[in-house]
Design an enzyme around this catalytic site. Structure first.
Site, PDB file in Angstrom:
ATOM      1  N   SER A 228       0.824  -1.210   0.000  1.00 34.78           N
ATOM      2  CA  SER A 228       0.000   0.000   0.000  1.00 34.78           C
ATOM      3  C   SER A 228       0.860   1.262   0.000  1.00 34.78           C
ATOM      4  O   SER A 228       2.028   1.245   0.421  1.00 34.78           O
ATOM      5  CB  SER A 228      -0.886  -0.009   1.249  1.00 34.78           C
ATOM      6  OG  SER A 228      -0.074   0.026   2.406  1.00 34.78           O
ATOM      7  N   GLU A 249       6.672  -0.065  -4.852  1.00 36.13           N
ATOM      8  CA  GLU A 249       5.605  -0.202  -5.853  1.00 36.13           C
ATOM      9  C   GLU A 249       4.282  -0.279  -5.098  1.00 36.13           C
ATOM     10  O   GLU A 249       4.111  -1.169  -4.252  1.00 36.13           O
ATOM     11  CB  GLU A 249       5.816  -1.460  -6.691  1.00 36.13           C
ATOM     12  CG  GLU A 249       6.886  -1.303  -7.749  1.00 36.13           C
ATOM     13  CD  GLU A 249       6.615  -0.163  -8.726  1.00 36.13           C
ATOM     14  OE1 GLU A 249       5.434   0.115  -9.024  1.00 36.13           O
ATOM     15  OE2 GLU A 249       7.585   0.474  -9.163  1.00 36.13           O
ATOM     16  N   CYS A 283      -3.281  -4.764  -7.913  1.00 32.05           N
ATOM     17  CA  CYS A 283      -2.913  -3.344  -7.940  1.00 32.05           C
ATOM     18  C   CYS A 283      -3.324  -2.708  -9.260  1.00 32.05           C
ATOM     19  O   CYS A 283      -3.576  -1.520  -9.322  1.00 32.05           O
ATOM     20  CB  CYS A 283      -1.423  -3.184  -7.708  1.00 32.05           C
ATOM     21  SG  CYS A 283      -0.448  -4.149  -8.856  1.00 32.05           S
ATOM     22  N   GLU A 377      -8.036   4.010  -3.249  1.00 37.75           N
ATOM     23  CA  GLU A 377      -7.964   2.597  -3.622  1.00 37.75           C
ATOM     24  C   GLU A 377      -8.782   1.796  -2.605  1.00 37.75           C
ATOM     25  O   GLU A 377      -8.505   1.818  -1.420  1.00 37.75           O
ATOM     26  CB  GLU A 377      -6.506   2.119  -3.593  1.00 37.75           C
ATOM     27  CG  GLU A 377      -6.352   0.724  -4.138  1.00 37.75           C
ATOM     28  CD  GLU A 377      -4.944   0.163  -3.972  1.00 37.75           C
ATOM     29  OE1 GLU A 377      -4.362   0.319  -2.876  1.00 37.75           O
ATOM     30  OE2 GLU A 377      -4.440  -0.425  -4.929  1.00 37.75           O
TER      31      GLU A 377
END
Ligand code: NAD
Length: 475
Positions: A228, A249, A283, A377
Site C-alpha cells: 500500500s 511499488e 494493484c 484505492e
C-alpha cells in the site's frame, strides 16, 4: 486439526521461531486456519541478514552460467510443486484456482527469464578522453537485499524481486505478508529443493513490525517493497534515513476509458474482468470506468450482463472468476464504502457464501470526480462509473487522481488512441485491453503516487539490483 506453526527459512533450512504468532485464515471459510505465522523479531531478522551476507560473498564470485543454472533448477523445483502451490494459494488468499495456477506458471517463467539475464552483458565500453585508455562500466551487486511483499500475488511478486536480485549477485532476506505465510514457506522450500546455496534466499515471517525491522537493519543494502501507499511511504522514509537504496511499488486507481466508437461488448468484457476478477484485489484492477455519455446506457447494460455472469466461487472450481476478499476487515471496508450509495448492481452477497468474505461485483455511478470512490484505492470488486463529455474530458478525468499505475482506452479511432498514449499519466498503458496482467519480461511500475519511479521486471530490474562502477585502464 491444529494448524501448522510455520518456521522461518534461514541459512537454507527451516528455523523455528518462539515469537508470538498470527493466524492465516482461509478467506472462503474463515474457520479453516491455514497456519500460525510467527511475528519475526528484530534479532531474527538480523540473524537472517548475517547468513545472507556470508552467502553473498561466495555467490557474487560465481560465474554467470553457474548463477543461471541455480535459477533454472529453482524453476524446475517450483514447477514440480505447481499443483500443490496453486491449491494453497487458492486456499490461503482466495485466488480462483485458474488464476492461481497461472501465477505459479508465471513464477516459473520469471525464474527462467532471469536465468538468461545472469549470462547477459552487465556493462558497456565508453570512449575515453585519454589516448590508449580503455573505459568501461561494470554492474556490480549491492549485497543483501530486503524484500517486503503483499499477499495478493504471493508467488509472482516475491519471485520478480528475488530472481533478479540473485541473478545479479545479491542475497535476499524476504518478509512476506502475514496473510500468505503458508504459501511463502512452500516457496522457500522449493529454493532448498533446487539446491540453491544455503543463505542466499532467506524468509523471515512476520507482520509490519518485522518489515520495519528489515527496512531499518543496517546490513540490508537495498529494499524492494510492494504494497500500500501508506506503508510504502514509511519504508521510503526508513531507507532514506540510512541512505539505503529502495523502491516502492504501490497502489492504483486504474481507469478504463470507453469512447462512443468502442466495441462495447469487448470493452464491457475487459472492464468487467479487470474490475471484478479476483474480487478486484490486483494493484492493476480497473476501479474506475469513464464512459463517453452517448455510450453510457448501452455500455452499462453490457457490463451488468457480463459482470453478473462471472462465477463468484468456490475458488477451487476452475470456472470461478471472483472469490472472496482477503479478510473480514477488507469486506467491512468495502461494504462501508458502499453504505448509503445507489448501486447500479452488486453489493453484499446472500448465502451460500455468507461465511466467507464475499462481495458481489458492484458498480456505482459517481457524479463528482473528487468522490472517495473515484479517488481512494478500495481494493475490492467495486467499479466507480463516471460520465465524460468527450475524449479530451475522459483523459483529463482519468489523470485526476494521485495514482498512476495502469489505464486502458477502448476506441476504434487511432487519433484518440495516439493522443491518450501521449497524455495519460500511468506506467502501464493499454489500448483495447485489460488494465491488469503484465508480461514478466516487460518493465512494470507506475507514475505519480503509485511508485518510487523505478521499474521492476524485464531488463529494468537490472537498474535496481546493481550499482555501476566506471573503470579506466591506461596503457
Ligand atoms: P500492505 O502495505 O498492508 O502490506 C505489504 C507488506 O508490508 C506486508 O508484508 C506487510 O506485513 C508489510 N508491512 C506493513 N506495515 C509495515 C511497516 N510499517 N513497515 C514495513 N513493512 C510493513 O499491503 P497489502 O494489503 O499486503 O497489499 C495490498 C496493497 O498492495 C494494495 O495497495 C495494492 O495496490 C498493492 N500492490 C501493489 C502492486 C504493485 O506492483 N504496484 C502489486 C500488488 C499489490
Amino acid at each position: 486439526m491444529h494448524p501448522t506453526r510455520l518456521d522461518h527459512w534461514i541459512g537454507g533450512e527451516p528455523v523455528a521461531s518462539h515469537a508470538d504468532a498470527t493466524a492465516s485464515l482461509n478467506p472462503s471459510e474463515p474457520q479453516d486456519v491455514v497456519a500460525e505465522v510467527p511475528v519475526g523479531t528484530a534479532a531474527e531478522v538480523a540473524a537472517a541478514v548475517a547468513k545472507a551476507a556470508e552467502a553473498q560473498r561466495a555467490w557474487r564470485a560465481k560465474p554467470g552460467p553457474a548463477k543461471a543454472d541455480a535459477l533454472t533448477a529453482w524453476a524446475a523445483a517450483l514447477q514440480s510443486r505447481a499443483e500443490e502451490l496453486a491449491g494453497l494459494i487458492a486456499r490461503e488468499v482466495g485466488k480462483p484456482i485458474a488464476e492461481a495456477k497461472g501465477e505459479v506458471g508465471r513464477g516459473v517463467a520469471i525464474l527462467r527469464y532471469y536465468a538468461g539475464e545472469a549470462v547477459r552483458d552487465h556493462g558497456s565500453v565508453i570512449p575515453s578522453q585519454f589516448p590508449e585508455t580503455l573505459q568501461f562500466s561494470l554492474r556490480e551487486p549491492l549485497g543483501v537485499v530486503g524484500l517486503i511483499t503483499p499477499w495478493n500475488f504471493p508467488v509472482a511478486i516475491p519471485l520478480w524481486k528475488a530472481a533478479p536480485a540473485l541473478a545479479f549477485g545479491n542475497a535476499v532476506v524476504w518478509k512476506p505478508s502475514e496473510l500468505s505465510g503458508a504459501v511463502a514457506s512452500v516457496l522457500a522450500e522449493t529454493s532448498g529443493q533446487a539446491g540453491l546455496p544455503a543463505g542466499l534466499f532467506n524468509l523471515v515471517h512476520g507482520d509490519g513490525s518485522t518489515g520495519a525491522a528489515l527496512a531499518a537493519c543496517e546490513g540490508v543494502e537495498a529494499l524492494s517493497f510492494t504494497g500500500s501507499a501508506r506503508v510504502g511511504g514509511l519504508i521510503a522514509q526508513a531507507c532514506a534515513a540510512r541512505n539505503a537504496k529502495h523502491q516502492t511499488e504501490m497502489g492504483g486507481k486504474n481507469a478504463g476509458i470507453v469512447l462512443e466508437d468502442a466495441n462495447l461488448t469487448k470493452a464491457a468484457t475487459l472492464v468487467a474482468g479487470g474490475a471484478f476478477r479476483y474480487a478486484g484485489q490486483k494493484c492493476t484492477a480497473t476501479s474506475r470506468v469513464i464512459v463517453e455519455r452517448p455510450a453510457m446506457e448501452a455500455f452499462l447494460a453490457e457490463l451488468k450482463r457480463i459482470a453478473e455472469a462471472l462465477p463468484l466461487g468456490p475458488v477451487c472450481d476452475p470456472a470461478c472468476a471472483i472469490g472472496p476478499l482477503i479478510s473480514d476487515a477488507a469486506r467491512q471496508r468495502v461494504l462501508g464504502a458502499l453504505t448509503g450509495r445507489d448501486l447500479l448492481f452488486g453489493g453484499p452477497v446472500p448465502s451460500p457464501f455468507e461465511d466467507g468474505y464475499f462481495v458481489a461485483p458492484t458498480a456505482v455511478m459517481v457524479e463528482d470526480e473528487n468522490d472517495t470512490l473515484a479517488q481512494d484505492e478500495l481494493f475490492g470488486p467495486v467499479l466507480a462509473v463516471i460520465g465524460a463529455d468527450d475524449a479530451e474530458h475522459a483523459i483529463r478525468l482519468a489523470n485526476a487522481t494521485r495514482y498512476g499505475l495502469s489505464a486502458s482506452l477502448f476506441t476504434q479511432n487511432i487519433g484518440n488512441a495516439l493522443r491518450y498514449i501521449r497524455e495519460i499519466e500511468v506506467g502501464l498503458v493499454r489500448v483495447n485491453g485489460d488494465t491488469t496482467g503484465v508480461d514478466p519480461h516487460a518493465p512494470f511500475g507506475g507514475f505519480k503516487g503509485s511508485s518510487s519511479h523505478t521499474r521492476e521486471q524485464g531488463p529494468a530490474a537490472r537498474d535496481f539490483y546493481t550499482q555501476v562502477k566506471t573503470v579506466q585502464i591506461g596503457g
